[in-house]
Design a protein around this motif. Sequence first.
Motif, mmCIF file in Angstrom:
data_model
loop_
_atom_site.group_PDB
_atom_site.id
_atom_site.type_symbol
_atom_site.label_atom_id
_atom_site.label_comp_id
_atom_site.label_asym_id
_atom_site.label_seq_id
_atom_site.Cartn_x
_atom_site.Cartn_y
_atom_site.Cartn_z
ATOM 1 N N VAL A 285 0.831 -1.210 0.000
ATOM 2 C CA VAL A 285 0.000 0.000 0.000
ATOM 3 C C VAL A 285 0.862 1.255 0.000
ATOM 4 O O VAL A 285 0.564 2.236 -0.687
ATOM 5 C CB VAL A 285 -0.949 -0.004 1.223
ATOM 6 N N SER A 286 1.956 1.243 0.738
ATOM 7 C CA SER A 286 2.797 2.438 0.884
ATOM 8 C C SER A 286 3.459 2.857 -0.425
ATOM 9 O O SER A 286 3.894 4.001 -0.557
ATOM 10 C CB SER A 286 3.862 2.201 1.955
ATOM 11 N N ARG A 287 3.520 1.956 -1.398
ATOM 12 C CA ARG A 287 4.138 2.294 -2.681
ATOM 13 C C ARG A 287 3.173 3.038 -3.616
ATOM 14 O O ARG A 287 3.559 3.424 -4.712
ATOM 15 C CB ARG A 287 4.634 1.029 -3.380
ATOM 16 N N HIS A 288 1.942 3.219 -3.170
ATOM 17 C CA HIS A 288 0.931 3.885 -3.995
ATOM 18 C C HIS A 288 0.525 5.221 -3.377
ATOM 19 O O HIS A 288 0.544 5.381 -2.154
ATOM 20 C CB HIS A 288 -0.303 2.992 -4.137
ATOM 21 N N LYS A 289 0.133 6.146 -4.226
ATOM 22 C CA LYS A 289 -0.316 7.448 -3.727
ATOM 23 C C LYS A 289 -1.723 7.385 -3.147
ATOM 24 O O LYS A 289 -2.042 8.108 -2.202
ATOM 25 C CB LYS A 289 -0.271 8.482 -4.854
ATOM 26 N N PHE A 290 -2.554 6.516 -3.714
ATOM 27 C CA PHE A 290 -3.942 6.418 -3.267
ATOM 28 C C PHE A 290 -4.322 4.957 -3.036
ATOM 29 O O PHE A 290 -3.842 4.068 -3.731
ATOM 30 C CB PHE A 290 -4.891 7.042 -4.294
ATOM 31 N N TYR A 291 -5.204 4.773 -2.052
ATOM 32 C CA TYR A 291 -5.727 3.430 -1.787
ATOM 33 C C TYR A 291 -7.241 3.551 -1.686
ATOM 34 O O TYR A 291 -7.764 4.378 -0.925
ATOM 35 C CB TYR A 291 -5.161 2.882 -0.478
ATOM 36 N N PHE A 292 -7.947 2.731 -2.462
ATOM 37 C CA PHE A 292 -9.401 2.787 -2.453
ATOM 38 C C PHE A 292 -9.940 1.990 -1.251
ATOM 39 O O PHE A 292 -9.966 0.767 -1.269
ATOM 40 C CB PHE A 292 -9.960 2.246 -3.771
ATOM 41 N N SER A 293 -10.343 2.730 -0.232
ATOM 42 C CA SER A 293 -10.879 2.132 0.993
ATOM 43 C C SER A 293 -12.393 2.008 0.849
ATOM 44 O O SER A 293 -13.153 2.813 1.383
ATOM 45 C CB SER A 293 -10.522 3.002 2.202
ATOM 46 N N PHE A 294 -12.816 1.012 0.112
ATOM 47 C CA PHE A 294 -14.233 0.824 -0.194
ATOM 48 C C PHE A 294 -14.801 -0.279 0.698
ATOM 49 O O PHE A 294 -14.348 -1.425 0.639
ATOM 50 C CB PHE A 294 -14.418 0.455 -1.664
ATOM 51 N N ALA A 314 -0.075 3.490 6.539
ATOM 52 C CA ALA A 314 0.977 3.243 5.553
ATOM 53 C C ALA A 314 1.467 4.522 4.891
ATOM 54 O O ALA A 314 2.396 4.481 4.085
ATOM 55 C CB ALA A 314 0.464 2.269 4.479
ATOM 56 N N GLY A 315 0.853 5.659 5.211
ATOM 57 C CA GLY A 315 1.276 6.915 4.601
ATOM 58 C C GLY A 315 0.758 7.087 3.189
ATOM 59 O O GLY A 315 1.432 7.658 2.333
ATOM 60 N N THR A 316 -0.448 6.588 2.935
ATOM 61 C CA THR A 316 -1.091 6.694 1.629
ATOM 62 C C THR A 316 -2.445 7.364 1.810
ATOM 63 O O THR A 316 -3.106 7.171 2.828
ATOM 64 C CB THR A 316 -1.265 5.296 1.006
ATOM 65 N N VAL A 317 -2.864 8.159 0.850
ATOM 66 C CA VAL A 317 -4.139 8.871 0.962
ATOM 67 C C VAL A 317 -5.298 7.907 0.715
ATOM 68 O O VAL A 317 -5.386 7.296 -0.356
ATOM 69 C CB VAL A 317 -4.218 10.045 -0.039
ATOM 70 N N PRO A 318 -6.203 7.746 1.671
ATOM 71 C CA PRO A 318 -7.351 6.872 1.454
ATOM 72 C C PRO A 318 -8.441 7.575 0.640
ATOM 73 O O PRO A 318 -8.799 8.723 0.914
ATOM 74 C CB PRO A 318 -7.839 6.567 2.874
ATOM 75 N N VAL A 319 -8.943 6.883 -0.376
ATOM 76 C CA VAL A 319 -10.103 7.337 -1.134
ATOM 77 C C VAL A 319 -11.263 6.478 -0.631
ATOM 78 O O VAL A 319 -11.291 5.270 -0.856
ATOM 79 C CB VAL A 319 -9.900 7.148 -2.652
ATOM 80 N N VAL A 320 -12.194 7.085 0.091
ATOM 81 C CA VAL A 320 -13.150 6.305 0.863
ATOM 82 C C VAL A 320 -14.538 6.301 0.235
ATOM 83 O O VAL A 320 -15.005 7.287 -0.335
ATOM 84 C CB VAL A 320 -13.228 6.819 2.317
ATOM 85 N N TRP A 321 -15.198 5.148 0.390
ATOM 86 C CA TRP A 321 -16.576 4.975 -0.062
ATOM 87 C C TRP A 321 -17.240 3.946 0.845
ATOM 88 O O TRP A 321 -16.616 2.973 1.270
ATOM 89 C CB TRP A 321 -16.605 4.472 -1.506
ATOM 90 N N GLY A 322 -18.507 4.147 1.121
ATOM 91 C CA GLY A 322 -19.273 3.183 1.896
ATOM 92 C C GLY A 322 -19.667 3.679 3.265
ATOM 93 O O GLY A 322 -20.779 3.422 3.729
ATOM 94 N N GLY A 323 -18.770 4.379 3.958
ATOM 95 C CA GLY A 323 -19.089 4.908 5.280
ATOM 96 C C GLY A 323 -19.737 6.275 5.188
ATOM 97 O O GLY A 323 -19.720 6.936 4.142
ATOM 98 N N ASN A 324 -20.335 6.706 6.277
ATOM 99 C CA ASN A 324 -20.840 8.076 6.356
ATOM 100 C C ASN A 324 -19.659 9.014 6.594
ATOM 101 O O ASN A 324 -18.725 8.677 7.319
ATOM 102 C CB ASN A 324 -21.836 8.210 7.509
ATOM 103 N N LYS A 325 -19.728 10.177 6.009
ATOM 104 C CA LYS A 325 -18.595 11.105 6.110
ATOM 105 C C LYS A 325 -18.279 11.450 7.562
ATOM 106 O O LYS A 325 -17.109 11.530 7.954
ATOM 107 C CB LYS A 325 -18.888 12.379 5.321
ATOM 108 N N GLU A 326 -19.319 11.639 8.379
ATOM 109 C CA GLU A 326 -19.065 12.012 9.769
ATOM 110 C C GLU A 326 -18.344 10.914 10.536
ATOM 111 O O GLU A 326 -17.649 11.187 11.516
ATOM 112 C CB GLU A 326 -20.375 12.376 10.475
ATOM 113 N N ASP A 327 -18.488 9.669 10.102
ATOM 114 C CA ASP A 327 -17.778 8.577 10.773
ATOM 115 C C ASP A 327 -16.281 8.645 10.497
ATOM 116 O O ASP A 327 -15.465 8.368 11.382
ATOM 117 C CB ASP A 327 -18.342 7.228 10.329
ATOM 118 N N TYR A 328 -15.902 8.994 9.285
ATOM 119 C CA TYR A 328 -14.475 9.166 8.981
ATOM 120 C C TYR A 328 -13.895 10.356 9.748
ATOM 121 O O TYR A 328 -12.747 10.317 10.208
ATOM 122 C CB TYR A 328 -14.274 9.379 7.479
#
Length: 459
Positions: A285-294, A314-328
């Motif tokens: 994961v750390s070798r990528h700029k983005f990780y799709f946290s779906f 891992a120091g990667t930006v999570p791109v999130v889907w599925g949860g409510n924004k307030e939970d993140y």
Amino acid sequence: MYPRWKICAIICLAILVVLQVYNIRKSVVNKNGRRAKISGPSRDQSESNALYMLQDVHNNVMQNQGDEKDISGGKNPYDFLYGQTFEDALDRAANLPRKTILFWHTVTQKSLCFSTDLGRNCGYCKVRDELSLIEETATEAVIFVFGYTKPHMMPKRRNLNQYWIWRTAEPPPGMMINEFLPIADKIEFNMTMTHRDNSDIRMPYNEIRNFNPPDPREMLKVKKDLAMVAISNCDLLTGCKLRLAYIRMLMQAGMKITTVGGCFPGSSRIPKPSDYQPDPMMSLVSRHKFYFSFENSYHCKDYITEKFFRPVQAGTVPVVWGGNKEDYLRFIPESGFIFVEDYESVHDLYKHLLYLDKNDDAYLEYFRWTKSQPVNYREQTFLCQLCRFLHGIHVDEAYRVPLHLLDRNKTYISSKPPRKYAGNITEWYTQKENPECIRTDLELDSRGRVLGMKQTHKT
């Protein structure tokens, strides 16, 4: 020589000063035998003001796009919970026979947890999974893990002095297809243990505490690829189908994504961590700029899993889907992740990710929040919280109430834990959910939006 009257005046003045200081800094005993403050604000009033102040600081930090100021100030608004009464309760627990927390499992030969002993901060308990311990008087809590317990293999007798606890790490859609859920209501569990905030014992997938990531610019040097996703559950739940469909739309738009898991033909399987070894996914994961946290569900209450915490750690930006924004937002500020529903279409999201890929300064802004992390409020969850509960230590319950509504006069230490009844599990876990969490008819439109749901887009 000073005149005698001057010496007397100096002595009297000194006595007055001492008395004044004593009145300000000390207390005297009132008629009821209690110590009462003479001057200055009361302790309750001072602590109350501090609570409001620090809550404002915390809220501002979680919304201020990663302000670099030190937000902790060396203070903890919950310190009043951890006074001498709390320490005395831990001392009493240390002098008692160790209480046992038993994991009950009947569908696997493999141990569900390592045998472990919880230390002083938790109240001293033994955690075991040997089923024969169900008969021991020291066993005060029995955890029944949803998915690992068959209804016909429950204990033959029930010790009413034990707390029977219903535990799951699955969202409601994942439980509704299991045979054990309808039977759970007949068992009359005493407590719940889930990821939900309103569980009796809270069991989040992870938390961000003592997080010390390396320098973002150093991390950027090892990032050789754009984005990554790992999915092995393709269609069991509605959320599984939706997330996979969105990823495929991104790939059709031309985005290069490293795929891992059985949902992508030809891709490697998701590596599983072995005992005492680091998560093998972290280096990948750390070798990528983005990780799709779906997630495998859509808008289920408080359901944020390792898919989100893994890239953060891992120091990667999570791109999130599925949860409510307030939970993140309970874990990191908005400036630390990319929320898919903020974008009107798959194309808009793809365009933004490409922009960040070509602009290092803009990309690194997503790590600015790591310089000013929220205060560690000392809350304990999962087994440590349960062990405290068994010793009558309920301080962790205070964290369920908004800070400004907290009843500071409530006693969070008792001689023994109260008897509890969890109530109707099915109603609590499914019927009181967000409607979209348990719907099975959700679909994506041509732009990647969930049909029938309100969208919030960035402008």
